[in-house]
Design a protein around this motif. Sequence first.
Motif, short mmCIF file in Angstrom:
data_model
loop_
_atom_site.label_atom_id
_atom_site.label_comp_id
_atom_site.label_asym_id
_atom_site.label_seq_id
_atom_site.Cartn_x
_atom_site.Cartn_y
_atom_site.Cartn_z
N VAL A 169 12.59 74.18 -0.90
CA VAL A 169 14.38 73.72 -0.73
C VAL A 169 14.38 73.09 -1.38
CG1 VAL A 169 16.63 74.46 -0.31
CG2 VAL A 169 14.75 75.54 1.08
N ARG A 170 14.54 71.42 -1.22
CA ARG A 170 14.31 70.19 -1.50
C ARG A 170 14.11 70.08 -3.13
NH1 ARG A 170 18.45 66.73 -2.90
NH2 ARG A 170 17.49 64.04 -3.64
N ALA A 171 12.78 70.54 -3.63
CA ALA A 171 12.05 70.57 -5.42
C ALA A 171 12.19 71.83 -5.92
CB ALA A 171 10.91 71.00 -4.14
N LEU A 172 13.35 73.05 -5.31
CA LEU A 172 13.44 74.37 -5.97
C LEU A 172 13.76 74.18 -7.45
CD1 LEU A 172 14.76 76.76 -2.97
CD2 LEU A 172 12.57 76.99 -4.41
N PRO A 173 14.99 73.25 -7.50
CA PRO A 173 15.82 72.82 -9.20
C PRO A 173 14.39 72.40 -10.31
CG PRO A 173 17.06 71.94 -7.03
CD PRO A 173 16.25 72.16 -6.71
N GLN A 174 13.02 72.15 -9.61
CA GLN A 174 11.91 72.02 -10.73
C GLN A 174 10.80 72.96 -10.96
OE1 GLN A 174 11.20 67.42 -10.28
NE2 GLN A 174 12.33 67.74 -8.10
N LEU A 175 11.65 73.89 -10.32
CA LEU A 175 10.25 75.16 -9.65
C LEU A 175 10.65 75.92 -10.39
CD1 LEU A 175 9.70 74.61 -6.56
CD2 LEU A 175 8.00 73.91 -8.06
N ALA A 176 10.26 77.28 -10.92
CA ALA A 176 10.19 78.54 -11.92
C ALA A 176 10.84 79.51 -10.19
CB ALA A 176 9.45 78.85 -12.64
N ASP A 177 11.29 81.00 -10.92
CA ASP A 177 11.52 81.51 -10.07
C ASP A 177 10.73 82.15 -9.29
OD1 ASP A 177 14.41 81.44 -10.59
OD2 ASP A 177 14.40 83.33 -11.90
N VAL A 178 9.43 81.54 -9.80
CA VAL A 178 8.01 82.18 -9.21
C VAL A 178 7.31 81.09 -8.72
CG1 VAL A 178 5.91 83.96 -8.83
CG2 VAL A 178 8.24 84.41 -9.59
#
Length: 332
Positions: A169-178
């Motif tokens: 969850v911490r890294a989510l802003p740097q990840l795509a939707d999949v």
Amino acid sequence: IAKARIALAICWVFAMSGGSDGCVRENHDFSEPGPLWSTVHRRCLTNCSLAGWLHCLSMTKHAVSTATRPLSTALLLAAGRGERMRPLTDATPKPLLTVRDKPLMQWAMQGLQRGGVSHLVINTAWLGEQIPQHFGDVFDDTGQAPMHLHYSQEGLDFGCALETAGGIVRALPQLADVFWVAAGDVFAPDFVFSPEAYERFELSPQLAHIWLVPNPAHNLGGDFGMSSDGLALNLPKLATTTGHSEALAQVAATGPTSQQPRYTFSTIALYKRAFFEAAWCDIPAGNPDGVKAPLAAMLRAAMDNGMVSASLYTGAWTDVGTPERLAQLNAA
């Protein structure tokens, strides 16, 4: 034109006539003119379950947000302390320990790059500064297009690792939707991070797809089950006795005829952002407070809602959790 394309990619969800039954219809065939989306025809899927609503949410948010996020991303988990690997990890983070002449985590990085991942996020904590010092900002080792590296530095931000779900969850802003997730301390050199598997999952109603492996000697009771139609099952571990014989491992993997097989979670998985926005995950986006959270309970809750699919991987796989396992790999 760009706005029109985004609009045409939105999943049109509407209540059925009457609306009192809570059903939805969804149409993911975007070749038709907009007015026809709200008609009932054979390409519409009627789904009255929580899974139907979550799938529509996922598809709609994916269509809108992928215009601004990188499409090919992955997270490599590399933040753990490696207590069982001490003293080897007293001065070196476990993912940087050498396996067959290269850092352990580099095996997964090479596989992800071969699979077309262009942006890799690596989370760090214990001795975390060593990882960006070693790999820098670009990884180019397989003759493929360079893979850009980004770091989620849990150790610097919070002074400790956030466990698996907290770190994701911490890294989510740097990840795509999949996105892919793999572990930097797992050796699976032949695993294929297949673009085809990515595309199939992206179009599926599930929010996670996990790869299971036959139970190793250190986890004879397994983690999860798998149905005949490819859904992961929330089953309890099988009770096992001590002893690591091959026969016992086979019994634990299959159990009595009346029991469904259990398998071990390989840590390799595909996730949709919506998995971490569902009811089973109450961590705010980006985990600004550094909440520590394990992943297993969330996966089990999602399995209970039919939202996790699974595949069985039978290739070489080792959870490099002890000095003995590391030595065995390097002796092979």
